[in-house]
Design an enzyme around this catalytic site. Structure first.
Site, PDB file in Angstrom:
ATOM      1  N   LYS A 106       0.660  -1.327  -0.014  1.00  0.00           N
ATOM      2  CA  LYS A 106       0.014  -0.066   0.040  1.00  0.00           C
ATOM      3  C   LYS A 106       0.775   0.934  -0.007  1.00  0.00           C
ATOM      4  O   LYS A 106       1.945   1.325   0.612  1.00  0.00           O
ATOM      5  CB  LYS A 106      -0.990   0.070   1.373  1.00  0.00           C
ATOM      6  CG  LYS A 106      -1.845   0.993   1.185  1.00  0.00           C
ATOM      7  CD  LYS A 106      -2.784   0.723   2.637  1.00  0.00           C
ATOM      8  CE  LYS A 106      -3.904   1.748   2.846  1.00  0.00           C
ATOM      9  NZ  LYS A 106      -4.765   1.608   4.004  1.00  0.00           N
ATOM     10  N   SER A 187      -9.574   1.599   3.120  1.00  0.00           N
ATOM     11  CA  SER A 187      -8.578   2.490   2.299  1.00  0.00           C
ATOM     12  C   SER A 187      -7.564   1.746   1.659  1.00  0.00           C
ATOM     13  O   SER A 187      -7.041   2.190   0.567  1.00  0.00           O
ATOM     14  CB  SER A 187      -7.809   3.462   3.184  1.00  0.00           C
ATOM     15  OG  SER A 187      -7.041   3.065   4.010  1.00  0.00           O
ATOM     16  N   SER A 211     -10.285  -0.822   7.095  1.00  0.00           N
ATOM     17  CA  SER A 211      -9.400  -0.482   5.654  1.00  0.00           C
ATOM     18  C   SER A 211      -8.732  -1.754   5.103  1.00  0.00           C
ATOM     19  O   SER A 211      -8.316  -1.909   4.107  1.00  0.00           O
ATOM     20  CB  SER A 211      -8.395   0.621   6.045  1.00  0.00           C
ATOM     21  OG  SER A 211      -8.996   1.836   5.987  1.00  0.00           O
TER      22      SER A 211
END
Length: 533
Positions: A106, A187, A211
């Site tokens: 990420k 996210s 997330s």
């Protein structure tokens, strides 16, 4: 041969997106870590070929074809790394179960390679991390091939209350690989998408509240949200010192458990990991027990809040409970907790706002200016807000930054308002969950993860139906998300939730459920579902 963006056009023409037998990237399609390692040990596969297959799928699916926008940036060093790892394997053998395995990080996880770390924001293109994140360093030491950075909800979705999950100024809007007009959630959007679409073998995401869990649920993959402190947050762009955690996305529980064993453990750079002493395991694969549901006591978390998930999710959840009973689990149904413990509320938001200000200011001040950059990177939250205002046509085009502004106006961590909120959020959640598990003698709780993926709406923002992640998030406790069905071509998932350091038990239960059902299906890259305009 090195990966080149010039491959994009040729691969777009050659790739048949819905056909996994296409010659482009076949070797990477739906393969498990164990299968890939067996092939490399047998000499029928190399890390170079595997990495190239992933790069080819990225070229065909990320910015071309269905335009998933799962990855922001690809490392041009990935293929060279894979070649070196093949040579090392031939001489010394594999370093770990991840030797030669392509993994995506990420874009809030610091690396010192040829990719930037920006949380999806244009603001951080003007600086570089001072050091590499501990989880990234552990993956490299284990022999993983870090392919690049995954797209995400910008600033891990802590910028606006009307954001669209999976959108960032750098990466654009990430798209659900099952139905492209639907949200991938966030996210850790790109991490889950990349795994689902076989752009990589596994990926690393981060969670503050939902997330890892929500993108896993909506993108049909497994996600492990560890106990806070089991994995290091050092070198990870922060939101919360009490809720942030780093965990894996994978296409099966076994792969997620394999990755977790590599990244878990103590780290002096993150004081929270000191509590993991005696709890972190170097290998969670011993927890992969297909009969683990037999004799397990599982509490079914019920709440009126879950009604918003819809009847298709409820039907899949009912079937999942039946499977658990048939596998020998003692299912305690229902168990309940107060809504103020289950839901994202003002106390949790207050905690996040205060901690975000303190932690982000510290993180931004630690970054090193990039002398070759055309922009000056912010060194504080206040400067970040100014940057966004000065670049509003790119950063604030679809939604604002009211959460950043609220955080900038917050006090310090010794403010009584923060201390009171922390007691009402984290401490109350821990007490409620631990008491319930103890009094009912439960091994874990189970709940539907969230509803079906909603249509992407950049202007109006998410139509998020809620989720079951907040209890574990606020407590800092672990949770495993596992596929549990499909409806209208969209994935459905359940969450196994436990007390602190109960990852071994949750992995056992999730693996046993997965093996009993095998409900995950590969993505189909459809443009819409029946009934969509």
């Amino acid at each position: 041969m090195l990966y080149r963006p010039a491959l994009d056009t040729a691969l777009e023409e050659a790739m048949t997106v819905n056909d996994p037998t296409s010659s482009i990237g076949t070797v990477a399609y739906e393969a498990t870590i164990a299968d890939l390692q067996a092939a490399m040990e047998a000499g029928t596969l190399t890390a170079e070929a595997l990495t190239m297959a992933c790069l080819e799928r990225i070229a065909a699916l990320n910015r071309a074809g269905p335009c998933l926008n799962a990855l922001i940036e690809v490392s041009r060093a990935a293929l060279e790394t894979a070649i070196a790892l093949d040579q090392e394997r031939a001489i010394h053998g594999p370093r770990s179960p991840l030797h030669g395995i392509p993994i995506v990080l990420k874009d809030n996880i610091d690396t010192l390679d040829d990719t930037a770390t920006t949380a999806g924001s244009l603001a951080l293109l003007g600086s570089r991390p001072a050091s590499e994140a501990t989880v990234a360093a552990r993956l490299r030491a284990a022999g993983a091939v870090i392919l690049g950075k995954a797209n995400l909800s910008e600033w891990a979705n802590f910028r606006s209350t009307t954001s669209s999950s999976g959108w960032s100024a750098r990466g654009g809007q990430a798209r659900n690989p099952y139905v492209l007009t639907r949200s991938p959630c966030g996210s850790s959007s790109g991490s889950a998408i990349a795994v689902a679409a076989s752009l990589c073998v596994a990926a690393i995401g981060t969670e503050t509240d939902g997330s890892i869990s929500c993108p896993s649920a909506l993108c049909g993959v497994v996600g492990i949200k560890p106990t806070v402190g089991l994995t290091s947050r050092a070198g990870v762009i922060p939101i919360s010192s009490t809720q942030d955690t780093v965990g894996p996305h994978a296409r099966c529980v076994a792969d997620a458990a394999t990755v977790l064993g590599i990244i878990a453990g103590l780290d002096p750079r993150d004081p929270a990991t000191a509590a993991a002493a005696g709890h972190a395991r170097p290998d969670y694969r011993s927890c992969l027990q297909a009969d683990a549901l037999r004799g397990a006591r599982i509490g079914v978390l019920r709440s009126d809040r879950f009604a918003s998930f819809g009847r298709h999710v409820e039907r899949a959840f009912t079937t999942a409970l039946m499977v658990m009973r048939e596998a020998g689990a003692h299912v305690v149904d229902p168990v309940t907790l107060p809504d103020e413990v289950l839901s994202f509320n003002d106390a949790e938001l207050t905690v996040l706002i205060y901690e975000f200000k303190a932690m982000l200011n510290r993180y931004l001040a630690s970054r090193v200016p990039d002398p070759q950059a055309s922009v000056s990177a912010p060194r504080s939250l206040a400067e970040l807000i100014d940057f966004n205002e000065q670049h509003a046509d790119q950063e604030l085009r679809f939604f604002g930054q009211e959460l950043l502004m609220r955080a900038a106006a917050a006090g310090d961590l010794d403010d009584p308002a923060y201390q009171q909120a922390l007691t009402a959020s984290r401490d109350a959640s821990r007490q409620a969950l631990d008491t319930l598990l103890y009094e009912q003698q439960l091994d874990a709780l189970v709940a539907p993860a969230t509803g079906l993926a909603w249509p992407i709406d950049l202007i109006g923002g998410d139509r998020y139906p809620g989720g079951s992640s907040s209890l574990a998030a606020r407590a800092g406790y672990p949770m495993v998300t596992v596929p549990a069905g499909m409806a209208f071509g969209l994935p459905i998932a359940i969450n196994f939730i436990g007390t602190a350091w109960s990852e071994p038990m949750l992995i056992r239960l999730a693996y046993a459920f997965e093996q009993a059902t095998r409900l995950r299906q590969p993505p189909t890259y459809r443009q819409r579902i029946e009934g969509d305009d």
